[in-house]
Design an enzyme around this catalytic site. Sequence first.
Site, PDB file in Angstrom:
ATOM      1  N   GLU A   1     -13.082  -6.076  -7.663  1.00 23.88           N
ATOM      2  CA  GLU A   1     -12.247  -6.120  -6.451  1.00 23.88           C
ATOM      3  C   GLU A   1     -13.039  -6.610  -5.243  1.00 23.88           C
ATOM      4  O   GLU A   1     -12.639  -6.414  -4.098  1.00 23.88           O
ATOM      5  CB  GLU A   1     -11.617  -4.741  -6.203  1.00 23.88           C
ATOM      6  CG  GLU A   1     -10.833  -4.215  -7.407  1.00 23.88           C
ATOM      7  CD  GLU A   1      -9.316  -4.409  -7.334  1.00 23.88           C
ATOM      8  OE1 GLU A   1      -8.769  -4.384  -6.237  1.00 23.88           O
ATOM      9  OE2 GLU A   1      -8.680  -4.597  -8.409  1.00 23.88           O
TER      10      GLU A   1
ATOM     11  N   CYS B   1     -10.131  -4.008   5.378  1.00 21.37           N
ATOM     12  CA  CYS B   1      -9.487  -4.717   4.254  1.00 21.37           C
ATOM     13  C   CYS B   1      -9.136  -6.136   4.641  1.00 21.37           C
ATOM     14  O   CYS B   1      -9.086  -7.027   3.806  1.00 21.37           O
ATOM     15  CB  CYS B   1      -8.170  -4.045   3.861  1.00 21.37           C
ATOM     16  SG  CYS B   1      -8.331  -2.360   3.329  1.00 21.37           S
TER      17      CYS B   1
ATOM     18  N   HIS C   1     -10.559   1.873  -3.209  1.00 24.57           N
ATOM     19  CA  HIS C   1     -11.725   0.997  -3.005  1.00 24.57           C
ATOM     20  C   HIS C   1     -12.763   1.808  -2.236  1.00 24.57           C
ATOM     21  O   HIS C   1     -12.405   2.694  -1.446  1.00 24.57           O
ATOM     22  CB  HIS C   1     -11.357  -0.230  -2.153  1.00 24.57           C
ATOM     23  CG  HIS C   1     -10.489  -1.233  -2.835  1.00 24.57           C
ATOM     24  ND1 HIS C   1      -9.386  -1.807  -2.242  1.00 24.57           N
ATOM     25  CD2 HIS C   1     -10.575  -1.792  -4.062  1.00 24.57           C
ATOM     26  CE1 HIS C   1      -8.824  -2.664  -3.075  1.00 24.57           C
ATOM     27  NE2 HIS C   1      -9.513  -2.666  -4.180  1.00 24.57           N
TER      28      HIS C   1
HETATM   29  O1  SUG Z   1      -4.797  -3.857  -3.442  1.00 33.02           O
HETATM   30  N1  SUG Z   1      -2.101  -3.188  -1.263  1.00 33.02           N
HETATM   31  C1  SUG Z   1      -3.481  -3.613  -1.460  1.00 33.02           C
HETATM   32  C2  SUG Z   1      -4.336  -3.079  -0.339  1.00 33.02           C
HETATM   33  C3  SUG Z   1      -5.733  -3.621  -0.395  1.00 33.02           C
HETATM   34  C4  SUG Z   1      -6.636  -2.956   0.568  1.00 33.02           C
HETATM   35  N2  SUG Z   1      -7.927  -3.507   0.520  1.00 33.02           N
HETATM   36  C5  SUG Z   1      -9.098  -2.850   0.707  1.00 33.02           C
HETATM   37  N3  SUG Z   1      -9.172  -1.551   0.650  1.00 33.02           N
HETATM   38  N4  SUG Z   1     -10.152  -3.543   0.857  1.00 33.02           N
HETATM   39  C6  SUG Z   1      -4.002  -3.122  -2.818  1.00 33.02           C
HETATM   40  O2  SUG Z   1      -3.642  -2.021  -3.229  1.00 33.02           O
HETATM   41  C7  SUG Z   1       0.284  -3.226  -1.732  1.00 33.02           C
HETATM   42  C8  SUG Z   1       1.387  -4.230  -1.980  1.00 33.02           C
HETATM   43  C9  SUG Z   1       2.746  -3.602  -2.043  1.00 33.02           C
HETATM   44  O3  SUG Z   1       2.864  -2.455  -2.489  1.00 33.02           O
HETATM   45  O4  SUG Z   1       3.752  -4.279  -1.649  1.00 33.02           O
HETATM   46  C10 SUG Z   1      -1.103  -3.761  -1.982  1.00 33.02           C
HETATM   47  O5  SUG Z   1      -1.289  -4.659  -2.763  1.00 33.02           O
END
Ligand code: SUG
Length: 453
Positions: A174, A377, A253
């Site tokens: 990731e 993020c 994460h």
């Molecule tokens: O991968 N949310 C992302 C959020 C990513 C956050 N990134 C970091 N922590 N670096 C994920 O879970 C949600 C999409 C939705 O539910 O419509 C989503 O993909």
Amino acid sequence: MKTFEVNFDGLVGPTHNYAGLSHGNVASMSHGGRVSNPRAAALQGLAKMKFLAALGLKQAVLPPHERPAVDVLRAFGFTGRDEAVLAAAAQRAPKLLVACSSASNMWVANAATVTPSRDAADGRVHFTPANLLSKLHRSIEPPQTARTLRAIFRDEKHFAIHEPVRGSALMGDEGGANHTRFAASHGAPGLHLFVHGHASFPTAGKKPSAPRKFASRQSREAFEAIARCHLLDDKSAVHVQQSPAAIDAGVFHNDVISVGNENLFFYHEQAFVRTPAVVAELKARYAALNRGSELIALRVPAKRVSLRDAVTSYLFNSQIVTVAPGRMALIAPSDCVENRRVHAFVRETIERGDTPLQEAHYFDLKQSMSNGGGPACLRLRVVLNEAELAALAPGVLLDDAVHTRLVAWVKRHYRERLTQRDLADPALLDESRRALDELAQLLGLGSIYPFQL
Ligand code: SUG
């Protein structure tokens, strides 16, 4: 030669919506089905970028991906004109259409792992696009990420862009969200902290400590492969395991539970398996690499800020940036002000003045936060020296003029209301493509999208 940290922020795409796609990400799970506001989301992100640029930091933009991803739907067997592909997917595989329409590529901390030239045996900046194999809607991102990175970091003399790590979700990667680099200054030798949730090859006969409720997304072996491909010295890489209890609390994460910048490590005491030993090892390895400089460990005790507080406020998803020598700022979500305990902890830390953290700025990023994406993020950190900075595609760097143009561009093209039902609307696809076509020109990137190729 001077060295800078350049923050590349993901621009929120025109299909930003709440689909509840990320099991284990409590914000995504609890907001699925709500009405989103893509225009507000993009403007909130741009306001943060403008602020960081005004602090005198190097700020850049990464463009969103084409969504709905018609090319991916075609690969899943839908045929005909683009409108027919959308209509058939909406009818026969609506969940697939939703997954192929997510604007999740805005969270560019997951776009790639990046290591600076200072730390690589070949003196180049290395990038590995994350494979994002643990979630279908994110696993479709790497090809576009690679195309975009190649358009921005074209010069192979300075930049190496690798293939994503291969394998199944057991080799899940990731990217930068689970990677932190410590150094006395951005240009000094770096110590790399790689945080995984699971091992791809657990030791026979030994029961691995694993989360019970939610799955881990990051494999140790994926990061080991990346460290090798990036030509990092073994002495400069530390691999540690995330606490399974933290994953079960919604820490999907590592950047939801710890963050570092230069010689500061800001972390929750329940972040890792055997956190005190992790911190002791980091301090020792850091001291060996950076003589005369000490890694400052700022621990947040659970009795002050619980895991739940950390996950709901996203305190550790703040950015920490150096605003002057020895002076750092916390760029935090406004949700941290709304949580009394979190806000008090930040205030006291700054007032005490015994760490480099000396100011805090809070941003309303509610549109992204409701899908589990805070300030950290939304950005990919790329450390570049002056020669490398001069070699990247210059149109992606943000100044006031570019910011003004991007705000006008968002206002011209983005809707203020989007539901899952709208994703099948062929007009949304047209609007998005028109917007992205214009954006690629605006940023000077040429043709980077499947519909342009
Ligand atoms: O991968 N949310 C992302 C959020 C990513 C956050 N990134 C970091 N922590 N670096 C994920 O879970 C949600 C999409 C939705 O539910 O419509 C989503 O993909």
